[in-house]
Design an enzyme around this catalytic site. Structure first.
Site, PDB file in Angstrom:
ATOM      1  CB  ALA A 147      -0.896  -0.020   1.221  1.00  0.00           C
ATOM      2  N   GLY A 176       0.469  -5.118   0.762  1.00  0.00           N
ATOM      3  CA  GLY A 176      -0.737  -5.176  -0.059  1.00  0.00           C
ATOM      4  C   GLY A 176      -0.487  -5.866  -1.400  1.00  0.00           C
ATOM      5  CD  GLU A 189      -2.307  -7.575   2.761  1.00  0.00           C
ATOM      6  OE1 GLU A 189      -2.021  -6.448   2.324  1.00  0.00           O
ATOM      7  OE2 GLU A 189      -2.811  -7.757   3.880  1.00  0.00           O
ATOM      8  CD  GLU A 205       1.707  -5.631   5.588  1.00  0.00           C
ATOM      9  OE1 GLU A 205       2.529  -6.533   5.904  1.00  0.00           O
ATOM     10  OE2 GLU A 205       0.957  -5.722   4.604  1.00  0.00           O
TER      11      GLU A 205
HETATM   12  N1  DAK Z   1       4.608   3.178  -0.823  1.00  0.00           N
HETATM   13  C1  DAK Z   1       5.008   4.323  -1.396  1.00  0.00           C
HETATM   14  N2  DAK Z   1       6.157   4.439  -2.085  1.00  0.00           N
HETATM   15  C2  DAK Z   1       6.944   3.362  -2.191  1.00  0.00           C
HETATM   16  C3  DAK Z   1       6.592   2.123  -1.601  1.00  0.00           C
HETATM   17  C4  DAK Z   1       5.352   2.052  -0.894  1.00  0.00           C
HETATM   18  N3  DAK Z   1       4.904   0.924  -0.340  1.00  0.00           N
HETATM   19  N4  DAK Z   1       7.582   1.238  -1.869  1.00  0.00           N
HETATM   20  C5  DAK Z   1       8.489   1.900  -2.598  1.00  0.00           C
HETATM   21  N5  DAK Z   1       8.112   3.178  -2.796  1.00  0.00           N
HETATM   22  C6  DAK Z   1       8.828   4.224  -3.524  1.00  0.00           C
HETATM   23  C7  DAK Z   1      10.039   4.718  -2.749  1.00  0.00           C
HETATM   24  O1  DAK Z   1       9.649   5.682  -1.806  1.00  0.00           O
HETATM   25  C8  DAK Z   1      10.883   5.279  -3.865  1.00  0.00           C
HETATM   26  O2  DAK Z   1      10.363   6.528  -4.231  1.00  0.00           O
HETATM   27  P1  DAK Z   1      11.374   7.793  -4.547  1.00  0.00           P
HETATM   28  O3  DAK Z   1      12.164   7.975  -3.302  1.00  0.00           O
HETATM   29  O4  DAK Z   1      12.204   7.284  -5.717  1.00  0.00           O
HETATM   30  O5  DAK Z   1      10.443   8.889  -4.902  1.00  0.00           O
HETATM   31  C9  DAK Z   1      10.617   4.329  -5.032  1.00  0.00           C
HETATM   32  O6  DAK Z   1       9.382   3.677  -4.713  1.00  0.00           O
HETATM   33  C10 DAK Z   1      11.684   3.269  -5.189  1.00  0.00           C
HETATM   34  O7  DAK Z   1      11.851   2.626  -3.941  1.00  0.00           O
HETATM   35  P2  DAK Z   1      13.296   2.380  -3.286  1.00  0.00           P
HETATM   36  O8  DAK Z   1      14.233   3.467  -3.662  1.00  0.00           O
HETATM   37  O9  DAK Z   1      13.079   2.138  -1.841  1.00  0.00           O
HETATM   38  O10 DAK Z   1      13.721   1.057  -4.056  1.00  0.00           O
HETATM   39  P3  DAK Z   1      14.695  -0.098  -3.536  1.00  0.00           P
HETATM   40  O11 DAK Z   1      14.887  -0.989  -4.713  1.00  0.00           O
HETATM   41  O12 DAK Z   1      15.895   0.467  -2.859  1.00  0.00           O
HETATM   42  O13 DAK Z   1      13.869  -0.880  -2.401  1.00  0.00           O
HETATM   43  C11 DAK Z   1      11.898  -1.985  -1.532  1.00  0.00           C
HETATM   44  C12 DAK Z   1      12.735  -1.607  -2.782  1.00  0.00           C
HETATM   45  C13 DAK Z   1      10.613  -2.628  -2.027  1.00  0.00           C
HETATM   46  C14 DAK Z   1      12.676  -2.981  -0.665  1.00  0.00           C
HETATM   47  C15 DAK Z   1      11.613  -0.691  -0.697  1.00  0.00           C
HETATM   48  O14 DAK Z   1      11.087   0.289  -1.585  1.00  0.00           O
HETATM   49  C16 DAK Z   1      10.620  -0.926   0.384  1.00  0.00           C
HETATM   50  O15 DAK Z   1      10.940  -1.482   1.452  1.00  0.00           O
HETATM   51  N6  DAK Z   1       9.376  -0.466   0.142  1.00  0.00           N
HETATM   52  C17 DAK Z   1       8.312  -0.529   1.144  1.00  0.00           C
HETATM   53  C18 DAK Z   1       7.821  -1.937   1.231  1.00  0.00           C
HETATM   54  C19 DAK Z   1       6.758  -2.067   2.281  1.00  0.00           C
HETATM   55  O16 DAK Z   1       6.974  -1.811   3.475  1.00  0.00           O
HETATM   56  N7  DAK Z   1       5.612  -2.457   1.806  1.00  0.00           N
HETATM   57  C20 DAK Z   1       4.480  -2.661   2.690  1.00  0.00           C
HETATM   58  C21 DAK Z   1       3.703  -1.409   2.691  1.00  0.00           C
HETATM   59  S1  DAK Z   1       2.519  -1.517   3.953  1.00  0.00           S
HETATM   60  C22 DAK Z   1      -4.186  -1.356   6.358  1.00  0.00           C
HETATM   61  C23 DAK Z   1      -4.346  -1.332   5.016  1.00  0.00           C
HETATM   62  C24 DAK Z   1      -3.344  -1.770   4.214  1.00  0.00           C
HETATM   63  C25 DAK Z   1      -2.173  -2.200   4.753  1.00  0.00           C
HETATM   64  C26 DAK Z   1      -2.018  -2.179   6.110  1.00  0.00           C
HETATM   65  C27 DAK Z   1      -3.006  -1.790   6.914  1.00  0.00           C
HETATM   66  N8  DAK Z   1      -5.233  -0.912   7.208  1.00  0.00           N
HETATM   67  C28 DAK Z   1      -5.803   0.336   6.831  1.00  0.00           C
HETATM   68  C29 DAK Z   1      -5.538  -1.595   8.418  1.00  0.00           C
HETATM   69  C30 DAK Z   1      -1.114  -2.537   3.883  1.00  0.00           C
HETATM   70  C31 DAK Z   1       0.090  -2.098   4.199  1.00  0.00           C
HETATM   71  C32 DAK Z   1       1.202  -2.232   3.305  1.00  0.00           C
HETATM   72  O17 DAK Z   1       1.163  -2.746   2.208  1.00  0.00           O
END
Ligand code: DAK
Length: 275
Positions: free
Chosen positions: A82, A127, A130, A150
């Site tokens: 997300a 997400g 998921e 998360e």
């Molecule tokens: N959201 C927004 N931007 C993201 C992103 C994300 N999830 N993942 C990556 N990006 C963006 C980065 O900010 C970066 O943007 P700029 O800085 O270039 O503008 C660009 O994508 C490239 O990312 P990186 O520079 O970080 O790329 P790397 O290859 O170095 O790293 C990575 C890739 C996938 C390991 C890293 O980007 C990363 O850790 N990303 C976050 C992954 C993550 O934590 N995903 C889970 C998100 S939480 C809920 C509803 C939904 C959910 C939870 C609760 N409720 C309302 C109860 C769901 C939650 C999630 O999905």
């Protein structure tokens, strides 16, 4: 020299790069392809993407000739979760509404009458994992990575992750992945039963191959088979078997059953009509 089909793919990928649409839709024969297209943000799911995916599902559902849906991401990620930037300032009420929007999408994916295939070429996190798990068949390429990270952000999976992961891989592995937030590769994902298949070549090509394989089967059988599995995966065996009996019997009201069995006995290919 690239063949006609390869050129079509090159043009399609070029279109992804050039387009502003956050979700691209294409129809390839009887297969619909939805490509999440925010490569700069690793295809992170914001409200706009979720609404566009919903609209994409409307197109598939409105198409009587549809036989399969492939979901993929443009660039190096499937979906990196997300959109954290959009989520950061949500109030609890807004968070619940966002989770409901995402869960509704995942539920809709899981309930589609056609086969759904996730073609994961890179990160499928949070997400993204998921959404992939809401598909019937999950294909991962060499570079595919999966995880529910998360907890790193102080939240829990909100688009059905805790529930779909435990059903796919069992409680022990689901707890490990959700509590550590660790990211696993395609080999491990295959080993634990998260992936249906690991693909060594182009994952989208492989997904098209699977879609083509399914497209020639009886559409009613595909729909009822999905129901038998999805609706009864958590049922006690006896009620699951009862549901299977009813759905099996329902096949015998269809011309697809008559055609499929006649074709076998006449040693020819079946020509299913989906009725
Ligand atoms: N959201 C927004 N931007 C993201 C992103 C994300 N999830 N993942 C990556 N990006 C963006 C980065 O900010 C970066 O943007 P700029 O800085 O270039 O503008 C660009 O994508 C490239 O990312 P990186 O520079 O970080 O790329 P790397 O290859 O170095 O790293 C990575 C890739 C996938 C390991 C890293 O980007 C990363 O850790 N990303 C976050 C992954 C993550 O934590 N995903 C889970 C998100 S939480 C809920 C509803 C939904 C959910 C939870 C609760 N409720 C309302 C109860 C769901 C939650 C999630 O999905």
């Amino acid at each position: 020299m690239a063949g006609q089909e390869e050129w079509a793919w090159i043009l399609y990928l070029w279109g992804c790069l050039m387009s502003d649409a956050v979700v691209l839709h294409e129809k390839l024969g009887s297969t619909h392809l939805l490509t999440i297209n925010r490569p700069k943000a690793l295809n992170a799911l914001n409200a706009e993407v979720i609404a566009a995916l919903d609209a994409g599902l409307d197109l598939v559902e409105a198409d009587p000739d549809a036989r399969a849906l492939i979901l993929t991401g443009a660039g190096k990620a499937f979906v990196a979760g997300a959109d954290i930037a959009q989520m950061r300032d949500l109030t609890p009420d807004q968070a619940e509404a966002f989770a409901a929007q995402g869960q509704r999408l995942a539920d809709r994916m899981a309930a589609m009458s056609v086969a759904t295939i996730a073609a994961v070429g890179g990160f499928a996190l949070g997400g993204g994992c998921e959404l992939a798990m809401a598909c019937d068949i999950l294909l991962g390429g060499e570079a595919a990575k999966f995880g529910q990270p998360e907890v790193n952000l102080g939240v829990i999976p909100g688009f059905g992750g805790t529930q779909r992961l435990v059903r796919r891989v069992g409680l022990s592995v689901a707890l490990d992945l959700c509590l550590t937030g660790r990211i696993i590769d395609a080999d491990e994902a295959l080993r634990i039963g998260l992936l249906s298949r690991k693909v060594s070549g182009d994952v989208l090509e492989a997904a098209r191959g699977v879609a083509d394989e399914i497209a020639v089967k009886g559409p009613v059988a595909i729909r009822l088979c999905k129901r038998a599995l999805h609706e009864n995966a958590d049922s006690p065996l006896a009620s699951g078997l009862a549901a299977e009996r009813k759905l099996f019997a329902a096949c015998f009201e269809t011309s697809d059953q008559k055609e499929g069995m006649a074709a076998f006995l006449e040693r020819r290919k079946a020509n299913f009509t989906g009725r």
